[in-house]
Design an enzyme around this catalytic site. Structure first.
Site, PDB file in Angstrom:
ATOM      1  N   CYS A  92      23.389  44.453  37.165  1.00  0.00           N
ATOM      2  CA  CYS A  92      22.472  44.658  36.048  1.00  0.00           C
ATOM      3  C   CYS A  92      23.046  45.673  35.078  1.00  0.00           C
ATOM      4  O   CYS A  92      23.315  46.821  35.446  1.00  0.00           O
ATOM      5  CB  CYS A  92      21.121  45.156  36.556  1.00  0.00           C
ATOM      6  SG  CYS A  92      19.992  45.610  35.220  1.00  0.00           S
ATOM      7  N   LYS A 104      11.454  40.398  44.840  1.00  0.00           N
ATOM      8  CA  LYS A 104      11.276  41.849  44.867  1.00  0.00           C
ATOM      9  C   LYS A 104      10.405  42.302  46.032  1.00  0.00           C
ATOM     10  O   LYS A 104       9.347  41.725  46.282  1.00  0.00           O
ATOM     11  CB  LYS A 104      10.632  42.323  43.557  1.00  0.00           C
ATOM     12  CG  LYS A 104      11.562  42.173  42.364  1.00  0.00           C
ATOM     13  CD  LYS A 104      10.863  42.450  41.048  1.00  0.00           C
ATOM     14  CE  LYS A 104      11.723  41.943  39.899  1.00  0.00           C
ATOM     15  NZ  LYS A 104      11.054  41.950  38.618  1.00  0.00           N
ATOM     16  N   VAL A 140      14.860  47.286  37.235  1.00  0.00           N
ATOM     17  CA  VAL A 140      15.818  48.338  37.565  1.00  0.00           C
ATOM     18  C   VAL A 140      16.514  48.729  36.260  1.00  0.00           C
ATOM     19  O   VAL A 140      16.572  47.916  35.336  1.00  0.00           O
ATOM     20  CB  VAL A 140      16.851  47.872  38.622  1.00  0.00           C
ATOM     21  CG1 VAL A 140      16.176  47.725  39.984  1.00  0.00           C
ATOM     22  CG2 VAL A 140      17.567  46.610  38.205  1.00  0.00           C
ATOM     23  N   GLU A 175      13.140  52.810  33.134  1.00  0.00           N
ATOM     24  CA  GLU A 175      13.670  52.687  31.754  1.00  0.00           C
ATOM     25  C   GLU A 175      15.034  53.366  31.672  1.00  0.00           C
ATOM     26  O   GLU A 175      15.152  54.591  31.806  1.00  0.00           O
ATOM     27  CB  GLU A 175      12.743  53.294  30.698  1.00  0.00           C
ATOM     28  CG  GLU A 175      11.408  52.570  30.552  1.00  0.00           C
ATOM     29  CD  GLU A 175      11.557  51.150  30.064  1.00  0.00           C
ATOM     30  OE1 GLU A 175      12.327  50.913  29.117  1.00  0.00           O
ATOM     31  OE2 GLU A 175      10.933  50.247  30.653  1.00  0.00           O
ATOM     32  N   SER A 176      16.076  52.571  31.413  1.00  0.00           N
ATOM     33  CA  SER A 176      17.454  53.061  31.519  1.00  0.00           C
ATOM     34  C   SER A 176      17.746  54.276  30.643  1.00  0.00           C
ATOM     35  O   SER A 176      18.412  55.218  31.082  1.00  0.00           O
ATOM     36  CB  SER A 176      18.449  51.936  31.208  1.00  0.00           C
ATOM     37  OG  SER A 176      18.285  51.472  29.879  1.00  0.00           O
TER      38      SER A 176
END
Lengths: 233, 236
Positions: free
Chosen positions: A29, A56, A69, A81-82
């Site tokens: 990802c 999941k 993720v 939230e990246s």
């Protein structure tokens, strides 16, 4: 040694270690890679739990209902939230004076504009190509011409030195090359981007977090087939 | 006292010359993203000029000088920023008195609030726009995503926590639409009692009152989503 399997709904909750940062990831990802790059850059002591995004685990959804993720968890604290995670890691785990998110308010605002406004369009264009959508070249050239122009004026998206903005876009740039997307950076149209790609590939943090190119290419097939396979290594 | 709003500039209107040193916000009177910025500017007592832009018929100079995909736009001499959250954070950082930051400063609190804004608020905002445009499944999406906001208020009186703060300002513009223009039956189901209470309290808050639009005027503007015709200047 193979990386840990992606956990599904049939896997029991892996017990936490008190005080240890846990990183919920999916090996391929790009958003999760943003967090992994920051954790690696800051030499954080963390453990990784890989999550199967099509099956999941309930225990994951209970912690983070959005179910995406990356997620980081330290005792009771949970963040998703990246970009939120990236900024948190930079703030909390940097050695003094070594933060990569710009400190000057205007510089930081400009970096955010690039990352939150322009980069999502670039990312969307990359997905169009990965999905082999019919008119992928339209948006691709529109937005890649813009980032090529930025890199014609400075060495890196962050400025003179490789920095925050570069790490935040790297996960989508990994696909370009003979292993995967070999038809996009053509005809010498993006010489500065190619220069940037060559430099980024050698960055020690990028190298530490690298997925073998053939594996990445294999995973990327799913964007076309829609059959996602997670445990490829 | 509500903000004074100049007419919305459109194609053919000349570029209003900049004043050296003056902060300028390119805005639209009913734009919720602009309202986010105006609330932070009001809270910090910042002196600035508003240049309103007709978003459906933009002046050519606007598209040339400010080719961003985000709105509103902030300009001051060489400083140029676009996007409500980018600008709000910049204003909070640059213009707050010491110890009076609106955005939470604890790393985790800030992360938590930003996560709420990026994830939960974005989804609720999208559902509200679907409601305004009467898109398929809008009621279902509203129930889910506006419902998530109701869930947050089960734990805390305000989105920001014990007291009204940054997070509340960042969602208020869209929640103020509920009750108008065909998404009124989201509230009238009686399912969102906490949101109703929050809305009543927030509408009375000093900063929000300064920047808010009168309900009847807002209602009139929102009819544009149904008729397809927006009038930006009917209130001026």
């Amino acid at each position: 040694m193979s990386p840990p399997r992606h956990m599904t709904n049939e896997d029991p909750f892996p017990e936490k270690t008190k005080g240890k940062l846990r990183f919920y990831n999916m090996r391929y990802c790009p958003y999760a890679l943003r967090a992994r790059l920051m954790l690696t850059l800051k030499e954080v002591n963390f453990e990784t739990i890989n999550i199967h995004l099509r099956k999941k685990p309930e225990w994951f959804l209970e912690k983070f209902s959005a179910g995406t993720v990356p997620v980081i968890e330290i005792d009771e604290k949970i963040l998703g939230e990246s970009l939120v995670i990236a900024e948190y890691i930079d703030e909390v785990y940097s050695k003094p004076g070594e933060q990569i998110v710009p400190k000057d308010p205007y510089e930081r605002a400009r970096a955010r504009m690039l990352i939150s406004n322009l980069f999502p369009k670039v990312i969307s264009a990359v997905y169009q190509r990965l999905k082999k959508e019919e008119n992928w070249k339209v948006d691709f050239y529109k937005y890649f011409d813009k980032i090529e122009k930025i890199l014609a004026e400075k060495n890196f998206f962050a400025g003179d030195v490789l920095g925050y903005a570069d790490y935040m876009i790297w996960p989508w740039m990994r696909y370009f090359g003979p292993h995967c997307v070999d038809d996009a950076l053509t005809e010498g149209r993006f010489p500065n981007l190619e220069r940037w790609l060559t430099t980024m590939k050698k960055d020690p943090v990028v190298v530490k977090c690298a997925i073998p190119p053939n594996i990445l290419a294999k995973f990327a097939e799913a964007y076309v087939t829609r059959e996602f396979v997670y445990d490829l290594e | 006292m509500a903000l004074a709003h100049p007419p919305h500039l459109k194609r053919g209107d000349p570029f209003p010359e900049k004043i050296a040193g003056k902060l300028r916000l390119y805005s639209m009177q009913y734009c919720p993203y602009s309202m986010r910025v105006q609330m932070i500017l009001a809270k910090k007592n910042v002196d600035y000029e508003i240049i309103n832009i007709d978003l459906l018929n933009k002046p050519t100079w606007f598209m040339e000088k400010y080719p961003f995909d985000s709105f509103p736009v902030l300009e001051q001499d060489d400083i140029l920023l676009a996007g409500s959250l980018v600008i709000a954070e910049y204003i909070d950082e640059n213009y707050s008195k010491p110890g009076e930051r609106t955005i939470p400063q604890d790393s985790y609190e800030k992360g938590r609030i930003n996560m709420m804004i990026e994830d939960k608020f974005t989804k609720a905002i999208s559902a509200i726009y679907q409601g305004l445009r009467k898109k398929e499944n809008w009621k279902e999406n509203s129930n889910i995503h506006v419902g998530e906001l109701e869930n947050i208020l089960e734990t805390n009186k305000f989105f920001n926590g014990e007291e009204l703060g940054y997070a509340d300002y960042m969602i208020y513009p869209w929640l103020s639409y509920i009750g108008h223009q065909g998404i009124d039956d989201v509230m009238s189901t009686g399912k969102f009692t906490k949101l109703e209470q929050w809305l009543k309290t927030a509408a009375q808050e000093e900063t929000i009152r300064k920047c808010d639009t009168k309900p009847e005027i807002l209602g009139k503007f929102l009819t544009g989503y149904t008729t397809g015709t927006f009038d930006f200047d009917f209130n001026i």
